[in-house]
Design a protein around this motif. Structure first.
Motif, PDB file in Angstrom:
ATOM      1  N   GLY A   1       0.808  -1.207   0.000  1.00 36.93           N
ATOM      2  CA  GLY A   1       0.000   0.000   0.000  1.00 36.93           C
ATOM      3  C   GLY A   1       0.842   1.259   0.000  1.00 36.93           C
ATOM      4  N   ILE A   2       1.994   1.197   0.639  1.00 30.22           N
ATOM      5  CA  ILE A   2       2.889   2.358   0.666  1.00 30.22           C
ATOM      6  C   ILE A   2       3.638   2.498  -0.654  1.00 30.22           C
ATOM      7  N   TRP A   3       4.172   1.365  -1.154  1.00 33.42           N
ATOM      8  CA  TRP A   3       4.997   1.442  -2.360  1.00 33.42           C
ATOM      9  C   TRP A   3       4.975   0.098  -3.072  1.00 33.42           C
ATOM     10  N   HIS A   4       4.155  -0.015  -4.112  1.00 31.98           N
ATOM     11  CA  HIS A   4       4.001  -1.273  -4.845  1.00 31.98           C
ATOM     12  C   HIS A   4       4.895  -1.203  -6.087  1.00 31.98           C
ATOM     13  N   ALA A   5       6.146  -1.614  -5.933  1.00 31.76           N
ATOM     14  CA  ALA A   5       7.124  -1.485  -7.009  1.00 31.76           C
ATOM     15  C   ALA A   5       6.733  -2.307  -8.231  1.00 31.76           C
TER      16      ALA A   5
ATOM     17  N   SER B   1      -0.758   2.262  -5.740  1.00 26.56           N
ATOM     18  CA  SER B   1       0.087   2.932  -4.740  1.00 26.56           C
ATOM     19  C   SER B   1       0.806   4.150  -5.315  1.00 26.56           C
ATOM     20  N   PRO B   2       1.470   4.957  -4.458  1.00 26.10           N
ATOM     21  CA  PRO B   2       2.210   6.118  -4.957  1.00 26.10           C
ATOM     22  C   PRO B   2       3.343   5.768  -5.912  1.00 26.10           C
ATOM     23  N   ALA B   3       3.732   4.495  -5.974  1.00 23.49           N
ATOM     24  CA  ALA B   3       4.843   4.104  -6.848  1.00 23.49           C
ATOM     25  C   ALA B   3       4.585   4.410  -8.310  1.00 23.49           C
ATOM     26  N   ILE B   4       3.314   4.533  -8.697  1.00 27.53           N
ATOM     27  CA  ILE B   4       3.026   4.782 -10.120  1.00 27.53           C
ATOM     28  C   ILE B   4       3.234   6.235 -10.518  1.00 27.53           C
ATOM     29  N   PHE B   5       3.264   7.157  -9.564  1.00 27.03           N
ATOM     30  CA  PHE B   5       3.300   8.569  -9.931  1.00 27.03           C
ATOM     31  C   PHE B   5       4.602   8.979 -10.598  1.00 27.03           C
ATOM     32  N   PRO B   6       5.775   8.496 -10.156  1.00 22.47           N
ATOM     33  CA  PRO B   6       6.977   8.800 -10.928  1.00 22.47           C
ATOM     34  C   PRO B   6       6.917   8.246 -12.345  1.00 22.47           C
TER      35      PRO B   6
ATOM     36  N   ALA C   1       4.439   9.299   1.335  1.00 19.83           N
ATOM     37  CA  ALA C   1       5.169   8.910   0.127  1.00 19.83           C
ATOM     38  C   ALA C   1       4.600   9.614  -1.100  1.00 19.83           C
ATOM     39  N   LEU C   2       3.283   9.712  -1.154  1.00 22.40           N
ATOM     40  CA  LEU C   2       2.637  10.371  -2.280  1.00 22.40           C
ATOM     41  C   LEU C   2       3.044  11.837  -2.356  1.00 22.40           C
TER      42      LEU C   2
ATOM     43  N   GLN D   1       5.709  13.149  -1.263  1.00 23.82           N
ATOM     44  CA  GLN D   1       7.119  13.247  -1.629  1.00 23.82           C
ATOM     45  C   GLN D   1       7.320  13.096  -3.140  1.00 23.82           C
ATOM     46  N   VAL D   2       6.721  12.079  -3.732  1.00 22.51           N
ATOM     47  CA  VAL D   2       7.011  11.785  -5.144  1.00 22.51           C
ATOM     48  C   VAL D   2       6.247  12.679  -6.116  1.00 22.51           C
ATOM     49  N   THR D   3       5.221  13.385  -5.640  1.00 19.81           N
ATOM     50  CA  THR D   3       4.483  14.286  -6.532  1.00 19.81           C
ATOM     51  C   THR D   3       4.894  15.748  -6.347  1.00 19.81           C
ATOM     52  N   ARG D   4       5.717  16.004  -5.365  1.00 16.78           N
ATOM     53  CA  ARG D   4       6.094  17.380  -5.059  1.00 16.78           C
ATOM     54  C   ARG D   4       6.779  18.028  -6.265  1.00 16.78           C
ATOM     55  N   ARG D   5       6.292  19.182  -6.642  1.00 24.47           N
ATOM     56  CA  ARG D   5       6.834  19.998  -7.730  1.00 24.47           C
ATOM     57  C   ARG D   5       6.696  19.344  -9.114  1.00 24.47           C
ATOM     58  N   ARG D   6       5.958  18.252  -9.214  1.00 24.94           N
ATOM     59  CA  ARG D   6       5.716  17.647 -10.521  1.00 24.94           C
ATOM     60  C   ARG D   6       4.369  18.154 -11.042  1.00 24.94           C
ATOM     61  N   PRO D   7       4.289  18.603 -12.286  1.00 20.01           N
ATOM     62  CA  PRO D   7       3.030  19.145 -12.814  1.00 20.01           C
ATOM     63  C   PRO D   7       1.906  18.112 -12.760  1.00 20.01           C
ATOM     64  N   LEU D   8       0.760  18.539 -12.281  1.00 16.78           N
ATOM     65  CA  LEU D   8      -0.379  17.642 -12.115  1.00 16.78           C
ATOM     66  C   LEU D   8      -1.649  18.417 -12.431  1.00 16.78           C
ATOM     67  N   HIS D   9      -2.465  17.868 -13.312  1.00 18.54           N
ATOM     68  CA  HIS D   9      -3.752  18.483 -13.641  1.00 18.54           C
ATOM     69  C   HIS D   9      -4.845  17.680 -12.946  1.00 18.54           C
ATOM     70  N   VAL D  10      -5.601  18.336 -12.069  1.00 19.52           N
ATOM     71  CA  VAL D  10      -6.646  17.630 -11.328  1.00 19.52           C
ATOM     72  C   VAL D  10      -8.011  18.087 -11.807  1.00 19.52           C
ATOM     73  N   VAL D  11      -8.914  17.106 -11.940  1.00 18.64           N
ATOM     74  CA  VAL D  11     -10.284  17.370 -12.364  1.00 18.64           C
ATOM     75  C   VAL D  11     -11.214  17.242 -11.175  1.00 18.64           C
TER      76      VAL D  11
END
Length: 420
Positions: free
Chosen positions: A75-79, A109-114, A180-181, A183-193
């Motif tokens: 759940g934290i990091w599904h590599a 998990s947050p692992a997909i965001f990078p 974790a989420l 951390q890995v999304t910080r400063r990365r462009p994200l468009h939210v609906v």
């Protein structure tokens, strides 16, 4: 235009899945090439049976079914989920113009965001709940039965219980996952609906640490082309969905009894046994979508949606209005934005007294019929159907800026990441 839609399921068991499926179909019917990536193997909705939709299965399992430490770690990091997603994106026949994410908390998990933000194309995320900011996903204090007011991951947030009777490893995992989420999304462009204005207002503050661009698109409403329902002949107040206190199922039973009306529940959940034991209550469990609407059209005097949490966009409410059934909605819910108080239903505080007053008013056959007729008329005058939804998404995608040429490629790992 080629769009990737990423969801965890390919069959609708909830609103998020249904929106992902409807979006894929609507975009394909509008002429876009759609690659639908589903994380978990399982049933497939016929909506995905379209020549413009390519379906890809990652073959993952629901991480919370693993139990104990394994579930918490995944759940934290599904590599493995990140690796399979990267391979799926690499295998696409053409480069997508954007990636649209609908679900990620059950197996990805947050692992997909990078992976997603490093793919070199715009990333869009529809916010069906508050999981992008809040550890428990719904920004709700289960211990106090009211919406949360704490800053996510603040000291007060970390000290508060997340969900009732949740195993300690899962509770800790949800907090670690939120960290974790972030951390890995910080400063990365994200468009939210956002699917309602209220969500945009609330999450605008909670997402202050993200490089977010906010957009607003209504959920699609698919309703059969049929004459309006006849709520004036209905015999019960109806509730459709998971039977929980945060969604107000107990409030419906209490208020219906006070108003002298039967309460009809379509769904299942933690309150099922309690509700079945009450006089004047009928619980019929989960039903197929077709059967749900047969029941509502024949029995519902109104649909009740008295959520205690800040629910974003419950599809059943919009579908009921489009079918000509009045709605009694919580003023905390995004659904309240679609209900015209006194014209198509009632918007009330999620408490027994105000709900009972609305249900009592609906005992008047003429009023119930008039509210339903106006709901039907307004839904036809300003539809939120699949074509309207797809047109809004297409305009959004076309306006998205392409990430800078130096964007990280999706095979790259983040500079710092939790252990898999």
């Amino acid at each position: 235009m080629h769009v990737v839609i990423l969801a965890e399921f390919a069959a609708a068991s909830g609103g998020a899945e249904k929106v992902a499926l409807e979006s894929a179909r609507g975009l394909a019917e509008a002429g876009l090439a759609v690659s639908f990536i589903q994380a978990i193997a399982g049933p497939v909705d016929p909506l995905l049976d379209h020549p413009g939709i390519r379906r890809i299965v990652l073959g993952l399992s629901d991480i919370w079914s693993l139990g104990g430490v394994r579930a918490a770690a995944a759940g934290i990091w599904h590599a493995d989920a990140a690796r399979r997603l990267a391979a799926a994106l690499d295998g696409l026949p053409t480069r997508p113009d954007c990636i649209h994410l609908h679900q990620w908390t059950r197996t990805l998990s947050p692992a997909i965001f990078p992976v997603l933000s490093g793919a070199g194309v715009p990333l869009v995320v529809t916010l069906h709940d508050y999981a992008l900011a809040c550890p428990n996903g719904v920004y709700y204090r289960f211990d106090q039965a009211e919406p949360c007011g704490l800053a996510p991951l603040s000291a007060a947030c970390l000290a508060a219980p997340l969900r009732p009777a949740q195993p300690r490893p899962q509770a800790r995992a949800r907090v670690a996952r939120a960290a974790a989420l972030r951390q890995v999304t910080r400063r990365r462009p994200l468009h939210v609906v956002h699917v309602c204005d209220a969500s945009r207002r609330r999450l605008g503050d909670l997402l202050g640490g993200y490089a977010v661009t906010h957009h607003r698109v209504d959920n699609p409403v698919r309703v059969a082309d049929r004459p309006p329902a006849e709520p004036g002949r209905g015999d019960a107040v109806a509730y459709v969905g998971r039977l929980t206190r945060e969604k107000g199922a107990d409030l419906v039973a209490d208020a219906a009894r006070a108003a002298g009306l039967p309460a009809l529940f379509i769904g299942a959940g933690p309150l099922e046994a309690e509700l079945r034991a009450r006089d004047g209550v009928t619980v019929i469990g989960w039903q197929s979508p077709e059967r749900v609407w047969e029941i509502l059209r024949s029995r519902a005097r109104a649909l009740a949606a008295p959520s205690r949490w800040y629910e974003t966009g419950p599809l059943t409410v919009y579908e009921a209005l489009a079918a000509g059934i009045p709605v009694v909605a919580s003023d905390r819910s995004g659904a309240a934005e679609k209900v015209r108080h006194g014209r198509t239903g009632f918007v009330v505080v999620p408490e027994v007294g105000p709900l009972a007053a609305a249900f009592t008013a609906l005992r008047d056959d003429a009023l119930a019929a008039a509210l339903g007729a106006e709901a039907y008329r307004m839904s036809r005058d300003a539809p939120s159907d699949l074509e309207v939804h797809a047109t809004a998404l297409r305009a959004l995608y076309a306006a998205l800026p392409v990430p800078a040429a130096g964007a990280m490629q999706h095979r790259e790992r983040p500079a710092v990441s939790p252990r898999s």
